[in-house]
Design a protein around this motif. Structure first.
Motif, PDB file in Angstrom:
ATOM      1  N   SER A 163      28.757  29.611 -11.098  1.00  0.00           N
ATOM      2  CA  SER A 163      28.224  28.797 -10.418  1.00  0.00           C
ATOM      3  C   SER A 163      27.889  27.127 -11.408  1.00  0.00           C
ATOM      4  CB  SER A 163      26.703  28.806 -10.486  1.00  0.00           C
ATOM      5  OG  SER A 163      25.656  27.861  -9.488  1.00  0.00           O
ATOM      6  N   ALA A 164      27.992  28.070 -12.312  1.00  0.00           N
ATOM      7  CA  ALA A 164      27.774  26.475 -13.919  1.00  0.00           C
ATOM      8  C   ALA A 164      29.267  25.883 -13.696  1.00  0.00           C
ATOM      9  CB  ALA A 164      27.370  27.255 -14.743  1.00  0.00           C
ATOM     10  N   ALA A 165      30.189  27.132 -14.113  1.00  0.00           N
ATOM     11  CA  ALA A 165      31.553  26.628 -14.334  1.00  0.00           C
ATOM     12  C   ALA A 165      31.878  25.362 -12.806  1.00  0.00           C
ATOM     13  CB  ALA A 165      32.419  27.542 -13.468  1.00  0.00           C
ATOM     14  N   GLN A 166      31.427  26.089 -11.153  1.00  0.00           N
ATOM     15  CA  GLN A 166      31.575  25.519  -9.816  1.00  0.00           C
ATOM     16  C   GLN A 166      30.657  23.699  -9.697  1.00  0.00           C
ATOM     17  OE1 GLN A 166      30.000  27.847  -7.437  1.00  0.00           O
ATOM     18  NE2 GLN A 166      32.609  28.694  -7.177  1.00  0.00           N
ATOM     19  N   GLU A 167      30.184  23.535 -11.252  1.00  0.00           N
ATOM     20  CA  GLU A 167      29.123  22.219 -11.336  1.00  0.00           C
ATOM     21  C   GLU A 167      29.796  21.440 -12.216  1.00  0.00           C
ATOM     22  OE1 GLU A 167      26.734  21.610  -9.659  1.00  0.00           O
ATOM     23  OE2 GLU A 167      26.825  23.152  -8.660  1.00  0.00           O
ATOM     24  N   ILE A 168      30.819  22.022 -12.903  1.00  0.00           N
ATOM     25  CA  ILE A 168      31.724  20.802 -13.599  1.00  0.00           C
ATOM     26  C   ILE A 168      32.452  19.910 -13.412  1.00  0.00           C
ATOM     27  CG2 ILE A 168      33.372  21.009 -15.423  1.00  0.00           C
ATOM     28  CD1 ILE A 168      30.944  22.327 -16.486  1.00  0.00           C
ATOM     29  N   ARG A 169      32.193  18.485 -13.847  1.00  0.00           N
ATOM     30  CA  ARG A 169      33.068  17.619 -13.356  1.00  0.00           C
ATOM     31  C   ARG A 169      33.701  17.227 -15.001  1.00  0.00           C
ATOM     32  NH1 ARG A 169      31.689  20.086  -9.475  1.00  0.00           N
ATOM     33  NH2 ARG A 169      30.787  19.355  -8.060  1.00  0.00           N
ATOM     34  N   ASP A 170      34.725  16.171 -14.192  1.00  0.00           N
ATOM     35  CA  ASP A 170      35.833  15.216 -14.738  1.00  0.00           C
ATOM     36  C   ASP A 170      36.094  16.127 -16.267  1.00  0.00           C
ATOM     37  OD1 ASP A 170      35.241  12.917 -13.724  1.00  0.00           O
ATOM     38  OD2 ASP A 170      33.414  12.444 -14.238  1.00  0.00           O
ATOM     39  N   ALA A 171      36.173  17.191 -16.924  1.00  0.00           N
ATOM     40  CA  ALA A 171      37.444  17.990 -17.210  1.00  0.00           C
ATOM     41  C   ALA A 171      38.610  19.163 -16.910  1.00  0.00           C
ATOM     42  CB  ALA A 171      36.323  19.517 -17.356  1.00  0.00           C
ATOM     43  N   ASN A 172      39.377  18.613 -18.008  1.00  0.00           N
ATOM     44  CA  ASN A 172      40.820  18.973 -17.745  1.00  0.00           C
ATOM     45  C   ASN A 172      40.242  20.826 -17.790  1.00  0.00           C
ATOM     46  OD1 ASN A 172      41.679  16.523 -19.312  1.00  0.00           O
ATOM     47  ND2 ASN A 172      42.205  16.859 -17.281  1.00  0.00           N
ATOM     48  N   VAL A 173      39.737  21.030 -18.424  1.00  0.00           N
ATOM     49  CA  VAL A 173      40.043  23.129 -18.381  1.00  0.00           C
ATOM     50  C   VAL A 173      38.347  23.322 -18.608  1.00  0.00           C
ATOM     51  CG1 VAL A 173      40.571  22.513 -21.186  1.00  0.00           C
ATOM     52  CG2 VAL A 173      40.778  24.474 -19.882  1.00  0.00           C
ATOM     53  N   ILE A 174      38.176  24.083 -18.393  1.00  0.00           N
ATOM     54  CA  ILE A 174      36.220  24.802 -18.573  1.00  0.00           C
ATOM     55  C   ILE A 174      36.966  26.231 -19.138  1.00  0.00           C
ATOM     56  CG2 ILE A 174      34.943  26.096 -18.026  1.00  0.00           C
ATOM     57  CD1 ILE A 174      35.451  24.269 -15.203  1.00  0.00           C
ATOM     58  N   VAL A 175      35.988  26.594 -20.786  1.00  0.00           N
ATOM     59  CA  VAL A 175      36.070  27.683 -21.286  1.00  0.00           C
ATOM     60  C   VAL A 175      34.940  28.327 -21.155  1.00  0.00           C
ATOM     61  CG1 VAL A 175      36.393  27.930 -23.944  1.00  0.00           C
ATOM     62  CG2 VAL A 175      37.812  26.613 -23.601  1.00  0.00           C
ATOM     63  N   LEU A 176      35.040  29.729 -21.557  1.00  0.00           N
ATOM     64  CA  LEU A 176      34.124  30.708 -21.189  1.00  0.00           C
ATOM     65  C   LEU A 176      33.566  30.777 -22.278  1.00  0.00           C
ATOM     66  CD1 LEU A 176      34.932  32.304 -17.601  1.00  0.00           C
ATOM     67  CD2 LEU A 176      33.535  30.364 -17.850  1.00  0.00           C
ATOM     68  N   ALA A 177      32.881  30.579 -23.291  1.00  0.00           N
ATOM     69  CA  ALA A 177      32.945  31.093 -24.513  1.00  0.00           C
ATOM     70  C   ALA A 177      32.808  31.981 -25.278  1.00  0.00           C
ATOM     71  CB  ALA A 177      31.445  30.360 -25.152  1.00  0.00           C
ATOM     72  N   GLN A 178      32.122  33.266 -24.107  1.00  0.00           N
ATOM     73  CA  GLN A 178      32.043  34.704 -24.700  1.00  0.00           C
ATOM     74  C   GLN A 178      32.928  35.711 -23.836  1.00  0.00           C
ATOM     75  OE1 GLN A 178      28.001  32.967 -23.802  1.00  0.00           O
ATOM     76  NE2 GLN A 178      27.652  34.899 -24.725  1.00  0.00           N
ATOM     77  N   ALA A 179      33.132  36.464 -24.200  1.00  0.00           N
ATOM     78  CA  ALA A 179      34.238  37.245 -24.183  1.00  0.00           C
ATOM     79  C   ALA A 179      33.472  37.937 -23.008  1.00  0.00           C
ATOM     80  CB  ALA A 179      34.160  39.095 -24.832  1.00  0.00           C
ATOM     81  N   SER A 180      32.186  38.254 -22.618  1.00  0.00           N
ATOM     82  CA  SER A 180      31.252  38.785 -22.155  1.00  0.00           C
ATOM     83  C   SER A 180      31.789  38.286 -20.144  1.00  0.00           C
ATOM     84  CB  SER A 180      29.416  39.265 -21.594  1.00  0.00           C
ATOM     85  OG  SER A 180      29.416  38.468 -22.291  1.00  0.00           O
ATOM     86  N   MET A 181      31.557  37.494 -20.516  1.00  0.00           N
ATOM     87  CA  MET A 181      31.839  35.869 -19.414  1.00  0.00           C
ATOM     88  C   MET A 181      33.626  36.110 -18.190  1.00  0.00           C
ATOM     89  SD  MET A 181      30.598  32.541 -20.883  1.00  0.00           S
ATOM     90  CE  MET A 181      28.987  31.967 -20.794  1.00  0.00           C
ATOM     91  N   ALA A 182      33.908  37.145 -18.845  1.00  0.00           N
ATOM     92  CA  ALA A 182      35.315  36.924 -18.828  1.00  0.00           C
ATOM     93  C   ALA A 182      36.143  36.668 -17.156  1.00  0.00           C
ATOM     94  CB  ALA A 182      36.479  38.034 -19.347  1.00  0.00           C
ATOM     95  N   PRO A 183      34.890  38.103 -16.390  1.00  0.00           N
ATOM     96  CA  PRO A 183      34.898  38.137 -14.612  1.00  0.00           C
ATOM     97  C   PRO A 183      35.261  37.243 -14.223  1.00  0.00           C
ATOM     98  CG  PRO A 183      33.980  40.151 -16.550  1.00  0.00           C
ATOM     99  CD  PRO A 183      34.501  39.116 -16.716  1.00  0.00           C
ATOM    100  N   ALA A 184      33.810  36.359 -15.076  1.00  0.00           N
ATOM    101  CA  ALA A 184      33.587  35.448 -13.787  1.00  0.00           C
ATOM    102  C   ALA A 184      34.450  34.212 -13.432  1.00  0.00           C
ATOM    103  CB  ALA A 184      32.615  34.401 -14.302  1.00  0.00           C
TER     104      ALA A 184
END
Length: 221
Positions: A163-184
């Motif tokens: 949900s947080a990723a879907q709220e991101i605007r004006d980015a070329n790339v989104i980084v999931l900082a923690q390994a546990s986030m990967a399945p998202a």
């Protein structure tokens, strides 16, 4: 052998599965030390240097040729401790950071833990310097996500991240900082790449082991 240093047991089956896909036959030894993250959050990453050094030294004595730290909060100090011991140590998010820098200048970082934001931003900035690229980094703490993770609510945790990723605007790339986030990141369509560290991190660490084994072979022939 590759030693993997985790701060949560949830990473063990994830990296076992990735090993089977990316580097079949690679011998791995998992070290699970959740107390290191607890202390790093309370006192700062430098507070775990001595224990990290002891863990890595023991792993090297038991045959580890390299180590992969899967915790972004303590990844930097793990790399430094490994260098002091002569053991190659890779933080799991370094290849991901390099890929983010190569993707575009506007980078958004999502994290569930506040203690992860500063080291991840510093890592991306470091990789940008190596690549000679100008970047901007926006950090986002996903509200309530870590509480769900600690409660064992994996679905709720990943849903909050997505949900947080879907709220991101004006980015070329989104980084999931923690390994546990990967399945998202799986099946997530937000119009820009969403990068996670486990797969690329394990792939790079396996290459470290292979290179060290080849070098050792050259020295003994």
């Amino acid at each position: 052998m590759l030693a993997l240093l985790h701060t949560s047991p949830v990473h063990v089956p994830v990296f076992d599965a990735l090993r089977d896909e990316e580097a079949p036959g690679l011998a791995m030894h998992h070290l699970v030390r959740p107390e290191l993250l607890d202390r790093a959050r309370a006192q700062g990453p430098d507070a775990v240097v001595d224990d990290l050094s002891a863990e890595l030294a023991a792993a090297a004595r038991h045959g580890a040729r390299a180590a992969l730290c899967t915790c972004s909060t303590i990844g930097s100090v793990a790399e430094t401790a490994g260098a002091a011991l002569g053991l190659p140590v890779l933080r799991v998010d370094r290849p991901m950071a390099a890929a983010a820098v190569a993707t575009g200048p506007r980078i958004a970082v999502l994290a569930a833990l506040e203690s992860t934001l500063v080291p991840t931003k510093a890592l991306i900035t470091q990789e940008a310097g190596r690549a000679g690229r100008g970047i901007t980094v926006r950090t986002v703490l996903v509200p309530g996500a870590w509480e769900r993770f600690e409660a064992g609510d994996s679905d709720g945790y990943l849903a909050a991240v997505a949900s947080a990723a879907q709220e991101i605007r004006d980015a070329n790339v989104i980084v999931l900082a923690q390994a546990s986030m990967a399945p998202a990141a799986e099946g997530l369509d937000v119009g820009v790449p969403v990068l996670a560290g486990p797969r690329t991190g394990l792939r790079a660490a396996a290459q470290l082991v292979a290179r060290d084994a080849s070098f050792s072979g050259l020295r003994t022939t």
